[in-house]
Design a protein around this motif. Sequence first.
Motif, PDB file in Angstrom:
ATOM      1  N   ASP A 126       0.848  -1.216   0.000  1.00  0.00           N
ATOM      2  CA  ASP A 126       0.000   0.000   0.000  1.00  0.00           C
ATOM      3  C   ASP A 126       0.872   1.252   0.000  1.00  0.00           C
ATOM      4  O   ASP A 126       0.564   2.246  -0.674  1.00  0.00           O
ATOM      5  CB  ASP A 126      -0.925  -0.009   1.208  1.00  0.00           C
ATOM      6  CG  ASP A 126      -1.970  -1.116   1.132  1.00  0.00           C
ATOM      7  OD1 ASP A 126      -2.211  -1.619   0.009  1.00  0.00           O
ATOM      8  OD2 ASP A 126      -2.537  -1.462   2.190  1.00  0.00           O
ATOM      9  N   ARG A 127       1.960   1.217   0.779  1.00  0.00           N
ATOM     10  CA  ARG A 127       2.853   2.370   0.820  1.00  0.00           C
ATOM     11  C   ARG A 127       3.488   2.606  -0.557  1.00  0.00           C
ATOM     12  O   ARG A 127       3.593   3.739  -1.026  1.00  0.00           O
ATOM     13  CB  ARG A 127       3.933   2.145   1.873  1.00  0.00           C
ATOM     14  CG  ARG A 127       4.914   3.320   2.018  1.00  0.00           C
ATOM     15  CD  ARG A 127       6.125   2.911   2.817  1.00  0.00           C
ATOM     16  NE  ARG A 127       6.831   1.812   2.152  1.00  0.00           N
ATOM     17  CZ  ARG A 127       7.623   1.974   1.088  1.00  0.00           C
ATOM     18  NH1 ARG A 127       7.795   3.164   0.550  1.00  0.00           N
ATOM     19  NH2 ARG A 127       8.231   0.917   0.570  1.00  0.00           N
ATOM     20  N   THR A 129       2.297   1.703  -3.461  1.00  0.00           N
ATOM     21  CA  THR A 129       1.240   2.174  -4.372  1.00  0.00           C
ATOM     22  C   THR A 129       0.996   3.666  -4.192  1.00  0.00           C
ATOM     23  O   THR A 129       0.847   4.436  -5.160  1.00  0.00           O
ATOM     24  CB  THR A 129      -0.058   1.389  -4.127  1.00  0.00           C
ATOM     25  OG1 THR A 129       0.174  -0.009  -4.297  1.00  0.00           O
ATOM     26  CG2 THR A 129      -1.160   1.842  -5.073  1.00  0.00           C
ATOM     27  N   SER A 130       0.937   4.104  -2.931  1.00  0.00           N
ATOM     28  CA  SER A 130       0.725   5.524  -2.633  1.00  0.00           C
ATOM     29  C   SER A 130       1.872   6.383  -3.165  1.00  0.00           C
ATOM     30  O   SER A 130       1.651   7.480  -3.697  1.00  0.00           O
ATOM     31  CB  SER A 130       0.570   5.711  -1.124  1.00  0.00           C
ATOM     32  OG  SER A 130       0.471   7.078  -0.795  1.00  0.00           O
ATOM     33  N   SER A 133       1.470   6.863  -6.889  1.00  0.00           N
ATOM     34  CA  SER A 133       0.359   7.782  -7.183  1.00  0.00           C
ATOM     35  C   SER A 133       0.756   9.235  -6.917  1.00  0.00           C
ATOM     36  O   SER A 133       0.419  10.139  -7.690  1.00  0.00           O
ATOM     37  CB  SER A 133      -0.865   7.414  -6.341  1.00  0.00           C
ATOM     38  OG  SER A 133      -1.324   6.120  -6.660  1.00  0.00           O
ATOM     39  N   GLN A 134       1.475   9.458  -5.822  1.00  0.00           N
ATOM     40  CA  GLN A 134       1.900  10.824  -5.492  1.00  0.00           C
ATOM     41  C   GLN A 134       2.836  11.385  -6.566  1.00  0.00           C
ATOM     42  O   GLN A 134       2.696  12.546  -6.991  1.00  0.00           O
ATOM     43  CB  GLN A 134       2.585  10.836  -4.131  1.00  0.00           C
ATOM     44  CG  GLN A 134       1.654  10.625  -2.953  1.00  0.00           C
ATOM     45  CD  GLN A 134       2.394  10.595  -1.633  1.00  0.00           C
ATOM     46  OE1 GLN A 134       3.564  10.950  -1.557  1.00  0.00           O
ATOM     47  NE2 GLN A 134       1.716  10.141  -0.585  1.00  0.00           N
TER      48      GLN A 134
END
Length: 332
Positions: A126-127, A129-130, A133-134
């Motif tokens: 999840d980290r 993926t974030s 995206s950022q």
Amino acid sequence: MSWVRAVSLLLLLAGGGAAYWYATRPAAVTVVAPIRGDAAEIVYASGVIEPRSWAKVTSLVRERIVSVCNCEGETVTQGTELARLDDTEAQATLAELRARLRLAKSDYERISTLVTRNIVSRSELDRATSQVSQIEALISGQEARLGSYILRAPGDGMVLRQDGEVGEIAEPGDVLFWVGRPTPLLVVAEVNEEDIPRVVTGQRALLRSDAFPDRMLEATVDSITPKGDPVAKTYRVRLALPADTPLMIGMSVDVNIVIRVSEAALLIPGQALRGDTVFTAEDGTARRQTIQPGIQGITHVEVRSGLPDSAQIITPFPKTLEDGARVTVRRE
């Protein structure tokens, strides 16, 4: 000594008689006859010539100009490149973000593989993926900002004016180009708030321009801004110009909006009137007359009632003259 007293008495009498004559002599006045003519009630304003449809092209960033179109006076279409700013630093930032994105995606793929093998927790994925995206969002923003380094025509029209040359620094908000349609033209005028209630669309206006000192030009009230300027206490009024007007964009004009016209009105000099009172000369006697004034122009005032056409108006208004005083008349 009796002859001396007699002479003194004669001189005294002569002096007294002269003083009496001087004090009671008729006052010399100038008279004019009223005239017939058209009286116009006007509202004055100052204005500037502008195209009906136009836009300013400004820079959004502070950067050096590296190219300009040199297309002043030429016709352009929407999206035409007008100028380009130095985007070296912005491109470097974009390249750095793309490199970071490649690394973030590589980390994501590695962690994704480890998650499938249950070596790392789902939170690590999840980290990652974030993070991807950022960085993608930062790249999108930077690419959008790069669009600000190219100044384009906002619509079809003519480049009415070009400011700024290669090598100069464009400051945010500085207008570098004016783009619009050269016709039709408008006068954009500022009318005082105390006069604006009398101005309506369709009224005729007379214009004077230093560029055409011997010509009286015309316009028509086209629109009135609904909201005025509370600081300047003015309202913006737009006046349509005819297609054959000789006026050019950027010229300044004096605007006289015609509110009302009184044809064949009885007119007297404005300096002959004080309030609603004038003096006339009748058979060597000054007579105070009360009139009903109408339209007041620069030099003359309309008389609605209280004065015949044959009156002899004393001008300028005699401040010290009494009603019924004797006068000697000089005609203009």
